[in-house]
Design a protein around this motif. Structure first.
Motif, PDB file in Angstrom:
ATOM      1  N   ILE A   1       0.822  -1.186   0.047  1.00  0.00           N
ATOM      2  CA  ILE A   1       0.013  -0.011   0.052  1.00  0.00           C
ATOM      3  C   ILE A   1       0.765   1.402   0.030  1.00  0.00           C
ATOM      4  CG2 ILE A   1      -1.539   1.368   1.310  1.00  0.00           C
ATOM      5  CD1 ILE A   1      -2.995  -1.374   2.370  1.00  0.00           C
ATOM      6  N   ALA A   2       1.810   1.400   0.777  1.00  0.00           N
ATOM      7  CA  ALA A   2       2.701   2.386   0.931  1.00  0.00           C
ATOM      8  C   ALA A   2       3.559   2.664  -0.495  1.00  0.00           C
ATOM      9  CB  ALA A   2       3.878   2.369   1.984  1.00  0.00           C
TER      10      ALA A   2
ATOM     11  N   ALA B   1      -3.844  -3.998   7.871  1.00  0.00           N
ATOM     12  CA  ALA B   1      -4.153  -3.460   8.995  1.00  0.00           C
ATOM     13  C   ALA B   1      -3.228  -2.128   9.481  1.00  0.00           C
ATOM     14  CB  ALA B   1      -3.756  -4.555  10.227  1.00  0.00           C
ATOM     15  N   ARG B   2      -1.934  -2.271   9.047  1.00  0.00           N
ATOM     16  CA  ARG B   2      -1.132  -1.125   9.226  1.00  0.00           C
ATOM     17  C   ARG B   2      -1.537   0.548   8.616  1.00  0.00           C
ATOM     18  NH1 ARG B   2       3.227  -4.670   8.661  1.00  0.00           N
ATOM     19  NH2 ARG B   2       3.207  -4.183   6.665  1.00  0.00           N
TER      20      ARG B   2
ATOM     21  N   GLN C   1      -8.214   3.221  10.916  1.00  0.00           N
ATOM     22  CA  GLN C   1      -7.964   2.920  12.395  1.00  0.00           C
ATOM     23  C   GLN C   1      -7.051   1.784  12.538  1.00  0.00           C
ATOM     24  OE1 GLN C   1     -11.901   2.465  13.850  1.00  0.00           O
ATOM     25  NE2 GLN C   1     -11.954   4.554  14.879  1.00  0.00           N
ATOM     26  N   PRO C   2      -5.680   2.032  12.433  1.00  0.00           N
ATOM     27  CA  PRO C   2      -4.770   0.900  12.148  1.00  0.00           C
ATOM     28  C   PRO C   2      -4.899   0.033  13.405  1.00  0.00           C
ATOM     29  CG  PRO C   2      -3.683   2.904  11.775  1.00  0.00           C
ATOM     30  CD  PRO C   2      -5.004   3.367  12.360  1.00  0.00           C
ATOM     31  N   LEU C   3      -4.710  -1.258  13.220  1.00  0.00           N
ATOM     32  CA  LEU C   3      -4.673  -2.261  14.435  1.00  0.00           C
ATOM     33  C   LEU C   3      -3.298  -2.561  15.067  1.00  0.00           C
ATOM     34  CD1 LEU C   3      -6.694  -5.461  12.970  1.00  0.00           C
ATOM     35  CD2 LEU C   3      -7.522  -3.489  14.383  1.00  0.00           C
TER      36      LEU C   3
ATOM     37  N   LEU D   1      -3.452  -7.468  16.237  1.00  0.00           N
ATOM     38  CA  LEU D   1      -3.360  -8.275  14.947  1.00  0.00           C
ATOM     39  C   LEU D   1      -2.786  -9.566  15.414  1.00  0.00           C
ATOM     40  CD1 LEU D   1      -3.843  -8.126  12.144  1.00  0.00           C
ATOM     41  CD2 LEU D   1      -1.300  -6.982  11.900  1.00  0.00           C
ATOM     42  N   ASP D   2      -1.962  -9.706  16.347  1.00  0.00           N
ATOM     43  CA  ASP D   2      -1.396 -11.120  16.778  1.00  0.00           C
ATOM     44  C   ASP D   2      -2.406 -11.877  17.289  1.00  0.00           C
ATOM     45  OD1 ASP D   2       1.243 -10.498  15.910  1.00  0.00           O
ATOM     46  OD2 ASP D   2       1.908  -9.769  17.962  1.00  0.00           O
ATOM     47  N   GLY D   3      -3.308 -11.408  18.047  1.00  0.00           N
ATOM     48  CA  GLY D   3      -4.480 -12.116  18.609  1.00  0.00           C
ATOM     49  C   GLY D   3      -5.241 -12.532  17.681  1.00  0.00           C
ATOM     50  N   LEU D   4      -5.869 -11.723  16.508  1.00  0.00           N
ATOM     51  CA  LEU D   4      -6.406 -11.845  15.510  1.00  0.00           C
ATOM     52  C   LEU D   4      -6.016 -13.197  14.606  1.00  0.00           C
ATOM     53  CD1 LEU D   4      -8.885 -11.442  13.456  1.00  0.00           C
ATOM     54  CD2 LEU D   4      -7.591  -9.878  12.250  1.00  0.00           C
TER      55      LEU D   4
END
Length: 262
Positions: free
Chosen positions: A154-155, A225-226, A230-232, A237-240
């Motif tokens: 994305i960046a 996500a980054r 609203q970035p995680l 993210l590790d939990g997801l």
């Protein structure tokens, strides 16, 4: 939360918060959605198949054929028809062990006449896009991005002012070949020391023929996500990802949603 501010107010201030609240209140008061969404008067079939349809296809092979296995997943945030060219550019970069933009002497993209015209006959925006949507469909820009950075996330697609990418994009040559099948292309990259390699584009990564690995899917999720509104956090993210790994044993879907709760 701001002192004295209610939960409803806080949710309404977030992107889409007011819509979520309205939906919840509507459901609570008994408001329902559309019925007969497929074969109703204003349903899917009437809209997309007005001359007739066979609804039995929906249930054909149900439970024995799993259509999800035939889906493609996009590893790069750009138009899917351009992914094969990006794959070829990344392969060439790896084979030539390119580490810096200065290592690249020349780049040539050979394509069928229609494909060549679409990317090299449309003006400067294919080399120097002025907005992200233009960049997502600009083959010279995306190939240059892949060769310079070794990735297209994305960046990178958002890097419209990247001087190294733009300099290379300006130098990419396009060649039309009448004998080429429609949609086919190859990329030839030559290093400044004279070494060169030609890579023929094939089925793009993420297709059923070349499915993404779990590591590639995770990298895509982390990139998204980054860069979310609203970035995680890394912890969420590790939990997801851990919950996804236990998907078949989860008692319900709420654990998957925990990461998005903020």
């Amino acid at each position: 939360m701001h002192p004295g501010r209610g939960a409803d107010q806080a949710d309404a201030s977030r992107p889409g918060g007011e819509r979520r609240r309205f939906s919840a209140v509507s459901a609570h008061t008994g408001f329902t959605g559309a019925r007969n969404i497929f074969n109703g008067r204003f349903g899917f079939f009437e809209l997309y198949q007005p001359n007739g349809y066979d609804a039995s296809v929906l249930l054909r092979d149900l439970g024995t054929a799993f259509r999800g296995e035939a889906l493609s997943y996009k590893p790069y945030p750009c138009g899917r028809p351009l992914h094969a060219a990006i794959d070829a550019a990344l392969i060439a970069r790896a084979q030539l062990k390119i580490e810096r933009p200065d290592d690249i002497g020349s780049v040539t993209i050979e394509a069928d006449p229609a494909g060549h015209s679409d990317q090299f006959g449309r003006g400067l925006t294919k080399r120097r896009p002025t907005q992200v949507v233009e960049a997502q469909f600009a083959q010279p820009f995306l190939v240059a991005t892949a060769l310079v950075h070794g990735k297209v996330g994305i960046a990178e697609v958002d890097g419209l002012g990247d001087a190294s990418v733009l300099s290379l994009s300006d130098r990419i040559a396009g060649v039309a070949r009448d004998h080429r099948p429609r949609g086919s292309l190859s990329i030839t990259v030559q290093r400044t020391d004279g070494r060169l390699v030609t890579v023929e584009a094939s089925d793009p990564i993420g297709s059923p023929e070349k499915p993404l690995t779990n590591a590639q899917l995770e990298a895509k999720l982390r990139d998204c996500a980054r860069n979310a509104v609203q970035p995680l956090s890394d912890v969420n993210l590790d939990g997801l990802l851990a919950a996804i790994g236990r998907l078949e044993t989860l008692p319900d879907a709420r654990e998957l949603m925990t990461a998005f709760a903020g």
